[in-house]
Scaffold this motif. Structure first.
Motif, short mmCIF file in Angstrom:
data_model
loop_
_atom_site.label_atom_id
_atom_site.label_comp_id
_atom_site.label_asym_id
_atom_site.label_seq_id
_atom_site.Cartn_x
_atom_site.Cartn_y
_atom_site.Cartn_z
N GLY A 39 60.88 43.02 50.16
CA GLY A 39 61.05 41.49 50.36
C GLY A 39 61.36 40.61 51.38
O GLY A 39 61.57 39.19 51.34
N CYS A 40 61.80 41.51 52.46
CA CYS A 40 62.34 40.54 53.75
C CYS A 40 62.29 41.47 54.78
O CYS A 40 61.98 42.65 54.70
CB CYS A 40 63.82 40.23 53.43
SG CYS A 40 64.88 41.57 53.24
N SER A 43 67.17 42.93 55.59
CA SER A 43 68.07 43.68 55.06
C SER A 43 69.03 42.82 53.96
O SER A 43 70.11 43.10 53.68
CB SER A 43 68.98 44.40 55.87
OG SER A 43 68.28 45.42 56.61
N CYS A 45 67.61 41.09 50.90
CA CYS A 45 67.02 40.69 49.65
C CYS A 45 67.48 41.76 48.62
O CYS A 45 67.47 41.43 47.47
CB CYS A 45 65.44 40.31 49.55
SG CYS A 45 64.57 42.00 49.87
N GLY A 46 67.40 43.04 49.00
CA GLY A 46 67.82 44.04 47.90
C GLY A 46 66.66 44.52 47.27
O GLY A 46 66.93 45.36 46.39
N CYS A 48 64.40 46.52 47.83
CA CYS A 48 64.16 47.80 47.97
C CYS A 48 64.94 48.97 47.82
O CYS A 48 64.98 50.04 48.07
CB CYS A 48 63.64 47.94 49.64
SG CYS A 48 65.43 47.30 50.29
N CYS A 60 65.23 49.91 53.04
CA CYS A 60 64.79 49.34 54.42
C CYS A 60 65.79 49.25 55.33
O CYS A 60 65.46 49.01 56.64
CB CYS A 60 64.23 48.00 54.09
SG CYS A 60 65.69 46.88 54.02
#
Ligand code: FES
Ligand code: FES
Length: 168
Positions: A39-40, A43, A45-46, A48, A60
């Motif tokens: 999502g970003c 590191s 957004c979380g 992943c 990530c």
């Protein structure tokens, strides 16, 4: 290339990877675990988030080679025999998603949170999930979902047994 072996959602894999490959890309592009999303690129957004030997981590921010020998659970490994994990069920029932993009990471982080604090207050849920962003700002229902999951998973509650997370 470096050889790495890991167990992901109960299946063992051995692959050759470039040393620079991020774990999230290995999971998605090599192992087909596309339920874990990116999502970003910061590191932040979380989205992943996975469980790496029982600890929730942002995949990530880990190299695939660092996960060599690990036991990993992704959101795709939570349901058992067609029965959703109680946290997945609670997100479903309490509308803990809007577009759903953040949901895999929120669910993985929530499971880790509930493992440490089985009955969190609203502010403890918010604090526990602060590393995960929902760009739809659906936080109210996410918090509600996590607290509903806590109730469902409480000893004596009539809920399906939580699926074990790797390393626990
Ligand atoms: S993709 Fe990993 S934190 Fe955003
Ligand atoms: S539901 Fe859309 S980002 Fe969270």
């Amino acid at each position: 290339m470096t050889r790495v072996s890991m167990t992901v959602d109960g299946v063992s894999y051995t692959d050759e990877v470039e040393p620079r490959t991020l774990l999230v890309h290995h999971l998605r592009e090599r192992l087909g675990k596309v339920g874990t999303v990116v999502g970003c690129d910061t590191s932040n957004c979380g989205a992943c988030t996975i469980a790496l030997d029982g600890q929730s981590v942002k995949s990530c921010s880990v190299l695939a080679v660092q996960a060599d020998g690990s036991d990993i659970t992704t959101v795709e490994g939570l349901a058992r025999d067609g029965v959703l994990h109680p946290v997945q069920q609670a997100f479903h029932e309490n509308h803990g998603l809007q577009c759903g993009f953040c949901t895999p990471g929120m669910i993985m982080a929530a499971i880790d949170l509930l493992g440490e604090n089985p009955d969190p207050t609203e502010s403890e849920v918010r604090h526990g999930l602060e590393g995960n962003l929902c760009r739809c700002t659906g936080y109210q229902n996410i918090v509600k979902s996590v607290q509903a999951a806590a109730k469902a998973m409480a000893p004596g509650a009539h809920a399906s047994t939580p699926a074990p997370v790797a390393g626990e």
